[in-house]
Design a protein around this motif. Structure first.
Motif, PDB file in Angstrom:
ATOM      1  N   LEU A 156      36.513  32.484  40.463  1.00  0.00           N
ATOM      2  CA  LEU A 156      35.139  32.893  40.200  1.00  0.00           C
ATOM      3  C   LEU A 156      34.184  32.528  41.328  1.00  0.00           C
ATOM      4  O   LEU A 156      33.027  32.938  41.307  1.00  0.00           O
ATOM      5  CB  LEU A 156      34.638  32.250  38.899  1.00  0.00           C
ATOM      6  CG  LEU A 156      35.382  32.633  37.612  1.00  0.00           C
ATOM      7  CD1 LEU A 156      34.809  31.884  36.423  1.00  0.00           C
ATOM      8  CD2 LEU A 156      35.312  34.138  37.377  1.00  0.00           C
ATOM      9  N   LEU A 157      34.642  31.785  42.317  1.00  0.00           N
ATOM     10  CA  LEU A 157      33.757  31.325  43.374  1.00  0.00           C
ATOM     11  C   LEU A 157      33.540  32.428  44.402  1.00  0.00           C
ATOM     12  O   LEU A 157      34.496  33.112  44.795  1.00  0.00           O
ATOM     13  CB  LEU A 157      34.347  30.083  44.050  1.00  0.00           C
ATOM     14  CG  LEU A 157      34.672  28.904  43.130  1.00  0.00           C
ATOM     15  CD1 LEU A 157      35.198  27.731  43.953  1.00  0.00           C
ATOM     16  CD2 LEU A 157      33.450  28.499  42.322  1.00  0.00           C
ATOM     17  N   PRO A 158      32.319  32.574  44.910  1.00  0.00           N
ATOM     18  CA  PRO A 158      32.016  33.638  45.886  1.00  0.00           C
ATOM     19  C   PRO A 158      32.357  33.217  47.315  1.00  0.00           C
ATOM     20  O   PRO A 158      31.506  33.288  48.214  1.00  0.00           O
ATOM     21  CB  PRO A 158      30.514  33.846  45.699  1.00  0.00           C
ATOM     22  CG  PRO A 158      30.010  32.506  45.319  1.00  0.00           C
ATOM     23  CD  PRO A 158      31.082  31.863  44.488  1.00  0.00           C
ATOM     24  N   ILE A 159      33.585  32.794  47.510  1.00  0.00           N
ATOM     25  CA  ILE A 159      33.974  32.306  48.836  1.00  0.00           C
ATOM     26  C   ILE A 159      35.194  33.049  49.374  1.00  0.00           C
ATOM     27  O   ILE A 159      35.651  32.750  50.483  1.00  0.00           O
ATOM     28  CB  ILE A 159      34.265  30.787  48.803  1.00  0.00           C
ATOM     29  CG1 ILE A 159      35.358  30.474  47.785  1.00  0.00           C
ATOM     30  CG2 ILE A 159      32.993  30.003  48.483  1.00  0.00           C
ATOM     31  CD1 ILE A 159      35.779  29.011  47.742  1.00  0.00           C
ATOM     32  N   SER A 160      35.689  34.016  48.612  1.00  0.00           N
ATOM     33  CA  SER A 160      36.824  34.817  49.070  1.00  0.00           C
ATOM     34  C   SER A 160      36.275  36.133  49.607  1.00  0.00           C
ATOM     35  O   SER A 160      35.745  36.955  48.841  1.00  0.00           O
ATOM     36  CB  SER A 160      37.811  35.073  47.929  1.00  0.00           C
ATOM     37  OG  SER A 160      38.321  33.850  47.439  1.00  0.00           O
ATOM     38  N   TYR A 161      36.397  36.318  50.925  1.00  0.00           N
ATOM     39  CA  TYR A 161      35.779  37.472  51.557  1.00  0.00           C
ATOM     40  C   TYR A 161      36.564  38.741  51.222  1.00  0.00           C
ATOM     41  O   TYR A 161      37.708  38.905  51.625  1.00  0.00           O
ATOM     42  CB  TYR A 161      35.724  37.281  53.073  1.00  0.00           C
ATOM     43  CG  TYR A 161      34.990  38.390  53.782  1.00  0.00           C
ATOM     44  CD1 TYR A 161      33.614  38.514  53.661  1.00  0.00           C
ATOM     45  CD2 TYR A 161      35.676  39.297  54.573  1.00  0.00           C
ATOM     46  CE1 TYR A 161      32.928  39.523  54.310  1.00  0.00           C
ATOM     47  CE2 TYR A 161      34.998  40.317  55.235  1.00  0.00           C
ATOM     48  CZ  TYR A 161      33.627  40.416  55.099  1.00  0.00           C
ATOM     49  OH  TYR A 161      32.955  41.413  55.746  1.00  0.00           O
ATOM     50  N   ALA A 162      35.947  39.609  50.454  1.00  0.00           N
ATOM     51  CA  ALA A 162      36.525  40.916  50.117  1.00  0.00           C
ATOM     52  C   ALA A 162      35.375  41.904  50.006  1.00  0.00           C
ATOM     53  O   ALA A 162      34.245  41.520  49.707  1.00  0.00           O
ATOM     54  CB  ALA A 162      37.301  40.848  48.805  1.00  0.00           C
TER      55      ALA A 162
END
Length: 267
Positions: A156-162
């Motif tokens: 759920l964290l917004p740290i995976s660049y996609a």
């Protein structure tokens, strides 16, 4: 020669002299003189007939009925040619009057050049200072630490660049912290700040919204139950996590749950 002189005299009296008089006349009398000029042949004809009637009172040609017939015949045959001559003369009059007016006014002087007022531009705003406080890697580490403190799932964290499937992402550049959601390679909902506390609040709002949505969706039987339960669950999460963030979230029109809050208030 004896036949030419009367013809020239007639042209002079009926054409040249009226043109000269009308050209020199004032504007107020222009059309009055033009009408009189148009009627002048009829006046001349009437004068000639009256003279003949006075000279030959017993002649059959000077009887009133014959005089009327003569006038009517002259008007019927001569009105159209005379109208053409009169229109030509009026065109000459107007042309001469316009030329005399231009000559009287003198040459047109070009207006003096006026210096254009100097445009004073306001000073350009100074560019924002270059942000050097933290890198994207440092920000992601702070988000992981926050997630570890409150039990947030890594997915759920917004740290995976996609750049697809409505994926949120936070990063750092020379302007500061950025947060946006990506779908099909396009970013939307972009926000920017240089305040670390504010970017962490945005992350907390997004993560707790996703967590509350998943939890509430599993326990409802009708869609109308989703909005109030979602708001209640996220409210309790943020109140327990950070009271200051919780107070801001309650009146934040940009929060993820703001749509459901407005929906409940208007229903």
């Amino acid at each position: 020669m004896s036949e030419v002189l009367p013809l020239l005299g007639t042209v002079l009296v009926l054409f040249v002299v009226p043109i000269i008089l009308i050209v020199r006349a004032s504007r107020a009398r222009l059309w009055l003189l033009a009408v009189l000029w148009f009627l002048s042949p009829l006046v001349v004809l009437a004068a000639v007939l009256i003279e003949e009637m006075a000279r030959k009172p017993g002649d059959a040609a000077t009887r009133p009925d014959n005089v009327q017939a003569t006038i009517g015949f002259a008007i019927g045959l001569g009105i159209i040619p005379w109208a053409i001559i009169w229109l030509l003369g009026m065109a000459i009059v107007l042309m001469l009057r316009r030329r005399s007016k231009v000559e009287a006014a003198g040459p047109v002087q070009a207006p003096e050049a006026v210096a254009a007022p100097r445009l004073v531009l306001p000073p350009a705003p100074a560019p924002p200072p270059i942000f050097k406080g933290m890198t994207t890697k440092d920000l992601h580490e702070r988000v992981r630490n926050l997630a570890g403190q409150h039990g947030w799932a890594e997915r759920l964290l917004p740290i995976s660049y996609a750049r697809d499937n409505d994926t949120p992402y936070v990063e750092v550049d020379h302007r500061g912290f950025h947060m946006a959601t990506y779908d099909r390679g396009q970013a939307y909902g972009q926000r920017q700040t240089q305040d670390l506390e504010e970017i962490l609040y945005w992350v907390a709002d997004q993560v707790t919204y996703y967590m509350a949505s998943e939890e509430v969706a599993r326990g409802i039987s009708h869609f109308d139950e989703f909005a109030p339960r979602l708001l209640a669950r996220q409210d309790s999460m943020l109140a327990e996590m950070n009271p200051e963030w919780h107070r801001r979230w309650l009146n934040d029109p940009a929060s993820h749950a703001a749509f459901y809050r407005r929906k409940i208030q208007t229903s």
